[in-house]
Enzyme design. Sequence first.
Site, PDB file in Angstrom:
ATOM      1  N   GLY A  29      23.710 -12.426  34.308  1.00  0.00           N
ATOM      2  CA  GLY A  29      24.444 -13.521  33.678  1.00  0.00           C
ATOM      3  C   GLY A  29      23.813 -13.934  32.367  1.00  0.00           C
ATOM      4  O   GLY A  29      22.998 -13.208  31.809  1.00  0.00           O
ATOM      5  N   ASN A  30      24.213 -15.090  31.848  1.00  0.00           N
ATOM      6  CA  ASN A  30      23.610 -15.607  30.615  1.00  0.00           C
ATOM      7  C   ASN A  30      23.616 -17.134  30.653  1.00  0.00           C
ATOM      8  O   ASN A  30      24.157 -17.731  31.575  1.00  0.00           O
ATOM      9  CB  ASN A  30      24.328 -15.050  29.371  1.00  0.00           C
ATOM     10  CG  ASN A  30      25.769 -15.493  29.289  1.00  0.00           C
ATOM     11  OD1 ASN A  30      26.072 -16.661  29.094  1.00  0.00           O
ATOM     12  ND2 ASN A  30      26.687 -14.537  29.466  1.00  0.00           N
ATOM     13  N   TYR A  31      22.995 -17.763  29.645  1.00  0.00           N
ATOM     14  CA  TYR A  31      22.764 -19.207  29.639  1.00  0.00           C
ATOM     15  C   TYR A  31      23.937 -20.067  29.177  1.00  0.00           C
ATOM     16  O   TYR A  31      23.779 -21.272  29.034  1.00  0.00           O
ATOM     17  CB  TYR A  31      21.563 -19.521  28.743  1.00  0.00           C
ATOM     18  CG  TYR A  31      20.240 -19.062  29.280  1.00  0.00           C
ATOM     19  CD1 TYR A  31      19.794 -19.495  30.534  1.00  0.00           C
ATOM     20  CD2 TYR A  31      19.424 -18.210  28.546  1.00  0.00           C
ATOM     21  CE1 TYR A  31      18.561 -19.099  31.029  1.00  0.00           C
ATOM     22  CE2 TYR A  31      18.194 -17.806  29.025  1.00  0.00           C
ATOM     23  CZ  TYR A  31      17.760 -18.252  30.266  1.00  0.00           C
ATOM     24  OH  TYR A  31      16.551 -17.856  30.741  1.00  0.00           O
ATOM     25  N   SER A  32      25.100 -19.493  28.923  1.00  0.00           N
ATOM     26  CA  SER A  32      26.216 -20.309  28.442  1.00  0.00           C
ATOM     27  C   SER A  32      26.558 -21.409  29.452  1.00  0.00           C
ATOM     28  O   SER A  32      26.680 -21.159  30.648  1.00  0.00           O
ATOM     29  CB  SER A  32      27.446 -19.415  28.229  1.00  0.00           C
ATOM     30  OG  SER A  32      28.574 -20.213  27.971  1.00  0.00           O
ATOM     31  N   ALA A  96      31.053 -16.592  26.666  1.00  0.00           N
ATOM     32  CA  ALA A  96      29.935 -15.668  26.440  1.00  0.00           C
ATOM     33  C   ALA A  96      30.072 -14.577  27.508  1.00  0.00           C
ATOM     34  O   ALA A  96      29.456 -14.638  28.580  1.00  0.00           O
ATOM     35  CB  ALA A  96      28.608 -16.400  26.578  1.00  0.00           C
TER      36      ALA A  96
END
Length: 217
Positions: A29-32, A96
């Site tokens: 995943g990512n930090y969005s 994102a």
Amino acid sequence: GNTGQLAGKRIMITAGPTFERIDPVRFVGNYSSGKMGFALAGECARRGADVTLIAGPVALKEGRGIRRIDVESCDQMYRAAVSEFGGCDAAILCAAVADFRPDSVADSKIKRGDSDLVLRLKPTHDIASELGRMKKPGQRLVGFALETDDEQAHAMGKLERKNLDFIVLNSLRNKGTCFRSDENQVCILTREGMTEYPKKSKEGVAEDIIGRLAEIM
Ligand code: C5P
């Protein structure tokens, strides 16, 4: 004011990260946080638009009157976006989206061991590019770009490649903005030129972006 300015307009917004499964309990995943996309949805609704918000996994509540479709992976976001876009006057692609997903998803939790674990990742669908190909005369498409180097040149390349009407550039160089922050500082690039905006709350930035979109709708 601009309260009813977008009445009768149908606008689709993608927001948040996507999670790409590794096994039943893990993901890439990512930090969005989704805050920018939710602020854009709120601003469109405030101006009277009919808003569909396609949201990745985020801990946010949508504003009143917003139709929300929850998704987890890029593949799910892609299918929702492609099926909604035909009925929309504009789409804003703020999510994102993961650029890669694990090649295979394990059916059971991967056990720890002494040897390395290798994850092979496959490229995902580029939702923006696909909507850029689908775009009909009169439809508007807005993208975002997050760049670490040669920002303007890269953003301009994406505007062309993805067939966008304009692109919102966020820079990682601006401290205290972007991912997980309540503030953002952006620059809007069109084929005609570029406008820099001051650092503002994400709601303030959403007003600037939707103001620009309203001008071309
Ligand atoms: O190519 P890049 O990921 O930097 O482009 C960013 C823009 O493309 C954003 O508007 C983002 O929402 C969109 N995008 C997408 N699907 C992807 C990757 C990016 O819609 N798989």
